[in-house]
Design a protein around this motif. Structure first.
Motif, PDB file in Angstrom:
ATOM      1  N   ASP A  60      -3.411  -1.862   0.734  1.00 27.35           N
ATOM      2  CA  ASP A  60      -2.199  -1.744  -0.097  1.00 27.35           C
ATOM      3  C   ASP A  60      -2.593  -1.200  -1.460  1.00 27.35           C
ATOM      4  OD1 ASP A  60      -0.458  -2.861   1.808  1.00 27.35           O
ATOM      5  OD2 ASP A  60      -1.007  -4.882   1.179  1.00 27.35           O
ATOM      6  N   THR A  70       2.072   2.155  -1.542  1.00 26.07           N
ATOM      7  CA  THR A  70       1.771   2.668  -0.200  1.00 26.07           C
ATOM      8  C   THR A  70       0.839   1.699   0.526  1.00 26.07           C
ATOM      9  OG1 THR A  70       1.844   4.904  -1.119  1.00 26.07           O
ATOM     10  CG2 THR A  70       0.901   4.682   1.067  1.00 26.07           C
ATOM     11  N   THR A  71       1.018   1.658   1.843  1.00 26.16           N
ATOM     12  CA  THR A  71       0.106   0.910   2.708  1.00 26.16           C
ATOM     13  C   THR A  71      -0.507   1.876   3.708  1.00 26.16           C
ATOM     14  OG1 THR A  71       1.352  -1.147   2.550  1.00 26.16           O
ATOM     15  CG2 THR A  71      -0.051  -0.904   4.468  1.00 26.16           C
ATOM     16  N   PHE A  72      -1.822   1.753   3.884  1.00 21.65           N
ATOM     17  CA  PHE A  72      -2.524   2.516   4.907  1.00 21.65           C
ATOM     18  C   PHE A  72      -3.056   1.528   5.934  1.00 21.65           C
ATOM     19  CE2 PHE A  72      -2.938   5.305   1.220  1.00 21.65           C
ATOM     20  CZ  PHE A  72      -2.512   6.505   1.759  1.00 21.65           C
ATOM     21  N   ASN A  74      -5.629   1.434   9.034  1.00 21.63           N
ATOM     22  CA  ASN A  74      -6.709   2.144   9.710  1.00 21.63           C
ATOM     23  C   ASN A  74      -7.033   1.391  10.991  1.00 21.63           C
ATOM     24  OD1 ASN A  74      -9.041   3.336  10.585  1.00 21.63           O
ATOM     25  ND2 ASN A  74     -10.193   3.018   8.705  1.00 21.63           N
ATOM     26  N   GLN A 122      -2.671   5.457   9.447  1.00 19.70           N
ATOM     27  CA  GLN A 122      -1.228   5.653   9.314  1.00 19.70           C
ATOM     28  C   GLN A 122      -0.799   5.190   7.930  1.00 19.70           C
ATOM     29  OE1 GLN A 122       0.084   3.145  12.495  1.00 19.70           O
ATOM     30  NE2 GLN A 122      -0.217   4.717  14.051  1.00 19.70           N
ATOM     31  N   SER A 123       0.200   5.882   7.355  1.00 23.91           N
ATOM     32  CA  SER A 123       0.669   5.490   6.021  1.00 23.91           C
ATOM     33  C   SER A 123       2.140   5.077   6.083  1.00 23.91           C
ATOM     34  CB  SER A 123       0.460   6.630   5.021  1.00 23.91           C
ATOM     35  OG  SER A 123       1.109   7.797   5.441  1.00 23.91           O
ATOM     36  N   SER A 125       5.527   3.627   3.456  1.00 25.39           N
ATOM     37  CA  SER A 125       6.044   3.509   2.091  1.00 25.39           C
ATOM     38  C   SER A 125       6.280   2.042   1.753  1.00 25.39           C
ATOM     39  CB  SER A 125       7.359   4.280   1.956  1.00 25.39           C
ATOM     40  OG  SER A 125       8.379   3.615   2.685  1.00 25.39           O
ATOM     41  N   SER A 134      -2.054  10.100   8.515  1.00 23.11           N
ATOM     42  CA  SER A 134      -2.704  10.864   7.451  1.00 23.11           C
ATOM     43  C   SER A 134      -4.094  11.358   7.848  1.00 23.11           C
ATOM     44  CB  SER A 134      -2.779  10.038   6.169  1.00 23.11           C
ATOM     45  OG  SER A 134      -3.573   8.906   6.370  1.00 23.11           O
TER      46      SER A 134
END
Length: 186
Positions: A60, A70-72, A74, A122-123, A125, A134
């Motif tokens: 985060d 944003t959150t990614f 993995n 992945q990203s 909002s 991404s």
């Protein structure tokens, strides 16, 4: 869990890692005394394993006012298969009248490991809307090693001791391959 602090934002992450390994192995040996001067035998040892792992990391990005941006996510999956085999065939003969002894060993060894590793990032909002993939990558590798050897050893008695000498032939074959795919992302 961890955090990295920057002047304008903080990066928080949490990682969950799971792994499992199925493994099977064994050893078999046999020696046979043909007569008082000759013996023969063999030995085999081998194993098969599949150490697999999966890791999910959520990162985060928070700004200094604690507003979420944003959150990614993995996702990393690593599937492996590993096997090795070792075999030996040996023969020993004694020449009774002279006290000489000849030993012959033939050895074989093989090792193989294949790996398939995939990770996707992945990203999302702050409204949890999916923003896309991404980054994505597939890595496949294959490693194979084989070793063959033949060894002759002679023991030759002499007046005040014994003389030992011999010869050895060895052949190594090694093949390695890697494929690396960077997938197109939105």
């Amino acid at each position: 869990y961890g955090a990295t602090f920057f002047p304008d934002f903080t990066q928080d992450w949490e990682s969950i890692y799971t792994s499992n390994q199925d493994q099977f192995g064994g050893r078999l040996a046999y020696d046979y005394q043909i007569n008082e001067n000759n013996s023969i035998g063999f030995q085999y040892q081998g194993s098969l394993a599949s150490p697999n792992s999966q890791q999910n990391t959520v990162t985060d990005f928070l700004f200094s006012n604690n507003s979420f941006d944003t959150t990614f996510i993995n996702k990393n999956v690593d599937n492996r298969m590993r096997q090795n085999h070792a075999a030996n065939l040996h023969f020993t003969t004694k020449i009774a009248s002279s006290g000489k002894q000849l030993s012959i060993d033939a050895d074989y060894f093989s090792y193989q490991q294949t790996s398939e590793n995939r990770f996707d990032i992945q990203s999302f909002s702050k409204e949890e809307e999916y923003l896309g993939l991404s980054r994505s990558r597939d890595v496949r590798s294959d490693q194979r090693i084989q070793n063959y050897s033949l060894k002759l050893d002679m023991i030759h008695p002499i007046e005040k001791g014994k003389l030992t000498y011999g010869a050895k032939y060895n052949l190594n074959v090694s093949k390695n391959g890697i494929e690396n795919y960077a997938n197109r992302c939105s």
